[in-house]
Design an enzyme around this catalytic site. Structure first.
Site, PDB file in Angstrom:
ATOM      1  N   LYS A   1       0.850  -1.188   0.000  1.00 32.13           N
ATOM      2  CA  LYS A   1       0.000   0.000   0.000  1.00 32.13           C
ATOM      3  C   LYS A   1       0.887   1.239   0.000  1.00 32.13           C
ATOM      4  CE  LYS A   1      -3.829   2.060   2.608  1.00 32.13           C
ATOM      5  NZ  LYS A   1      -4.681   1.909   3.806  1.00 32.13           N
TER       6      LYS A   1
ATOM      7  N   ASP B   1     -16.824   0.019   0.108  1.00 33.75           N
ATOM      8  CA  ASP B   1     -15.531  -0.395  -0.449  1.00 33.75           C
ATOM      9  C   ASP B   1     -14.491  -0.628   0.634  1.00 33.75           C
ATOM     10  OD1 ASP B   1     -15.989   2.615  -0.589  1.00 33.75           O
ATOM     11  OD2 ASP B   1     -13.809   2.562  -0.702  1.00 33.75           O
TER      12      ASP B   1
ATOM     13  N   GLY C   1      -0.870   7.654  -6.064  1.00 33.44           N
ATOM     14  CA  GLY C   1      -0.716   6.261  -5.653  1.00 33.44           C
ATOM     15  C   GLY C   1       0.235   6.046  -4.500  1.00 33.44           C
TER      16      GLY C   1
END
EC number: 2.7.7.-
Length: 471
Positions: free
Chosen positions: A109, A244, A122
């Site tokens: 991550k 989510d 990102g």
């Protein structure tokens, strides 16, 4: 570094993910590794101390057998439907079957942009990586189903948020990273091939006793109800219970603006983005039921008779409040040292919580000290507490001390302590992080001179009232 990958998600229909390599970083340096977890995964803990480990966990070196990919999903975010989400800052390296026989994902991550990044970079900065490492490992130590931290590294690069901040990556381990939103994505598009493949995969991987979608729904709801009850028993507020962020495996996932309460108030909100308190502490059970209703909706297209499925699934979803209430009673009964709590104990528990809320009593310290002479020190109105304690003494078990010692942590990752170690980390000092990590991963141990400071509630000047996603 040898990781015994045995990938299954990468063999599902290609519309379920995008093959994606992590973006290499400049100069990765290790912050922390988890030798105990590595051993469970079948990874030699000695490999964590090699120069290659930081390269692997930063995404610079892809181990043999990995199948890096970014998963696609959708979700309701604060109740609003978003049809296109996905791993925007994470790459699934692959899966391993651990020494305990369980299959788990290893995900990086903060590993760079993917097709689902939605114009983001990102990346993650150091603060959220340290927070997730600390909180997820603390939750595991307290017996709460959760993703875990295998390693954390700095990247040697700058991440731009409200300021220039050091970049970092966390290697996250989960039973899987499949979410309610994963099912929603394919159901909303009418992609029956992917939806059936996903359902079959989840049943085989997580719920082998399930006989089709109806059983799957029932079992997911049962796990989720118990999970939320455990959160409530720790004063934990997830902060972003979007669909989510709901793991189908029943684990706590996506530690963003999460927090543990200090002074108890049922309407506590810490997330800076939760402006209307949708995910307040007291709202978590109701939101959990709402999320499972969205899961049920996503499964309906798989059923041969839509109208009958709607009726049947509605009945299943409506069972969640009762499942939660039963789990909640067990959790809080143990916190009071009551074996086999009965419905009549609910009033006893709620009366204590009401008194705690009225006096702003520290949630963790009240329960940790409840069976000691210091119990009444948490309260302003001590006469009222004394009257409650008379009722409690008549109800608690003979071995209450032993029960409560295993149900009430002495130490949690308090918000102000987490912020302290982040600030130290920003200056390159990780000693406070490791000291706090050692304390929160032994939450039920008797306090010592060295650990007592981590149990202390914050002073007014130390209190943290807002937490941020910050990734």
């Amino acid at each position: 570094m040898r990781i015994p990958f045995d990938n299954s998600y990468a063999k599902l229909p290609p519309q379920m993910y995008t093959a994606q390599l992590p973006t290499p970083v400049k100069s990765p340096q290790m912050i922390a590794t988890n030798a105990d977890l590595a051993a469970i995964l079948g990874v030699d803990p000695a490999d964590l101390d090699t120069p290659d480990a930081a390269q692997v966990f930063a995404g610079n070196h892809i181990p043999e057998g990995a199948a890096p990919l970014a998963q696609v999903y959708a979700g309701h975010q604060f109740g609003n439907w978003n049809p296109q989400l996905g791993d925007g800052r994470a790459v699934l390296l692959g899966e391993v079957i651990g020494t305990d026989g369980l299959r788990r994902d290893i995900q990086l991550k903060g590993s760079g942009p993917t097709p689902y990044s939605r114009s983001g970079d990102g990346r993650a900065w150091l603060g959220p990586v340290m927070r997730e490492y600390l909180v997820s490992e603390a939750m595991h130590a307290m017996g709460v189903p959760t993703t875990r931290a295998l390693a954390a590294v700095t990247t040697g690069e700058v991440v731009y948020r409200e300021d220039r901040l050091p970049g970092a990556v966390i290697a996250r381990v989960a039973q899987s990273h499949i979410r309610v939103g994963t099912f929603q994505f394919f159901a909303s598009r009418g992609d029956m091939v992917a939806l059936r493949a996903l359902t079959d995969h989840v049943i085989a991987r997580h719920y082998p006793d399930a006989n089709g979608p109806a059983d799957l729904l029932d079992l997911v709801i049962a796990r989720y109800a118990t999970l939320i009850a455990r959160w409530m028993g720790l004063g934990f507020i997830h902060g972003v219970m979007n669909t989510d962020n709901v793991s189908i495996a029943g684990e706590t996932i996506d530690y963003g603006p999460c927090a543990f309460m200090d002074g108890f108030h049922p309407d506590s909100v810490f997330s800076a983005i939760d402006q209307y308190g949708r995910y307040a502490y007291s709202n978590q059970p109701g939101i959990g039921a709402w999320n499972t209703a969205q899961f049920a909706t996503a499964l309906i297209p798989l059923m041969p008779d839509r109208d009958a499925a709607i009726e049947d699934f509605t009945a299943v979803v409506h069972r969640m409040p009762a499942l939660y209430e039963a789990a909640w009673l067990q959790v809080f009964g143990a916190k009071l040292g009551i074996t086999d709590p009965v419905e009549g104990d609910r009033a006893l528990i709620n009366d204590l919580l009401d008194l705690m809320a009225k006096d702003g009593a520290d949630f963790t310290n009240t329960f940790a000290n409840l069976n000691t002479p210091n119990a009444r020190d948490q309260f302003i109105n001590r006469d009222t507490f004394d009257a409650w304690a008379v009722r409690w003494q008549a109800r608690k078990a003979q071995d209450a001390a032993a029960i409560m010692a295993q149900a009430n942590p002495q130490i949690i990752p308090r918000n102000h302590r987490v912020e302290e170690v982040i600030q130290a980390g920003l200056s390159g000092d990780y000693a406070p992080f490791h000291a706090l990590l050692a304390a929160v991963t032994a939450p039920y141990a008797p306090l010592t001179e060295a650990t007592a400071k981590f149990a202390r509630a914050p002073s007014k000047d130390e209190m943290v009232t807002r937490t941020f996603c910050g990734t």
